[in-house]
Design a protein around this motif. Structure first.
Motif, PDB file in Angstrom:
ATOM      1  N   ALA A 143       0.743  -1.100  -0.073  1.00  0.00           N
ATOM      2  CA  ALA A 143       0.022  -0.018  -0.062  1.00  0.00           C
ATOM      3  C   ALA A 143       0.836   1.243  -0.101  1.00  0.00           C
ATOM      4  CB  ALA A 143      -1.004  -0.252   1.133  1.00  0.00           C
ATOM      5  N   ALA A 144       1.961   1.295   0.552  1.00  0.00           N
ATOM      6  CA  ALA A 144       3.048   2.367   0.739  1.00  0.00           C
ATOM      7  C   ALA A 144       3.781   2.551  -0.753  1.00  0.00           C
ATOM      8  CB  ALA A 144       3.704   2.327   1.811  1.00  0.00           C
ATOM      9  N   GLY A 167      -2.891   5.996  -1.300  1.00  0.00           N
ATOM     10  CA  GLY A 167      -2.229   5.001  -1.460  1.00  0.00           C
ATOM     11  C   GLY A 167      -1.735   4.584  -2.725  1.00  0.00           C
ATOM     12  N   CYS A 221      -8.136   0.488  -5.338  1.00  0.00           N
ATOM     13  CA  CYS A 221      -7.780   1.624  -4.514  1.00  0.00           C
ATOM     14  C   CYS A 221      -8.779   2.537  -4.418  1.00  0.00           C
ATOM     15  CB  CYS A 221      -6.805   2.298  -5.256  1.00  0.00           C
ATOM     16  SG  CYS A 221      -7.293   2.968  -6.965  1.00  0.00           S
TER      17      CYS A 221
END
Length: 148
Positions: free
Chosen positions: A27-28, A91, A133
């Motif tokens: 996610a990062a 993200g 997302c």
């Protein structure tokens, strides 16, 4: 809770930790990666000379043909030649922009896309969801009127 139940619960928690860590890393990762020179050039092509307006929670009109994927971090929606709406999904959208992958949305009621909506990236060859997302605010970039 009995001792065996506690041990099973603790073991499940320990087994989930690596999985949760890898999900957090994925996610990062889109936001941590620098934008490629090609993507930055494409973004500049659409936004240079335009002025950012106030973020909006929903895109007023949505025409699929007017969507431009810059990279996994940024999606643009063209609104004529003078306005572009920018969305930087929270993200990032892993997989967005890859060949053979499409962004799939579900709109209800008014048909608008809004902040917080979940979009899926689907592999067009086999129909499998390869990512998802959440959309963020839509920021309008408009070409200012020229004095006459």
């Amino acid at each position: 809770m009995t001792a065996p139940e506690f041990e099973r619960s603790a073991m499940r928690s320990l087994l989930l930790l690596p999985l949760l860590a890898s999900v957090a890393a994925c996610a990062a990762s889109a936001n941590d990666q620098p934008r490629s020179a090609k993507a930055q050039q494409e973004l500049d092509r659409y936004l240079t000379g335009k002025v950012a307006g106030s973020p909006q929670t929903c895109l007023p009109t949505f025409r699929r043909d007017d969507m431009v994927v810059i990279d996994e971090k940024t999606i643009l929606f063209r609104d004529g030649s003078r306005r572009v709406w920018r969305n930087d999904p929270a993200g990032g959208c892993i997989g967005l922009g890859r060949p053979g992958v499409a962004m799939v949305t579900r709109t209800f009621g008014s048909g608008e896309l809004c902040r917080g909506e979940i979009v899926r990236m689907t592999d067009l060859t086999n129909g499998i969801t390869v990512g998802s997302c959440s959309l963020s605010d839509f920021v309008p970039y408009t070409t200012p009127d020229q004095p006459r």
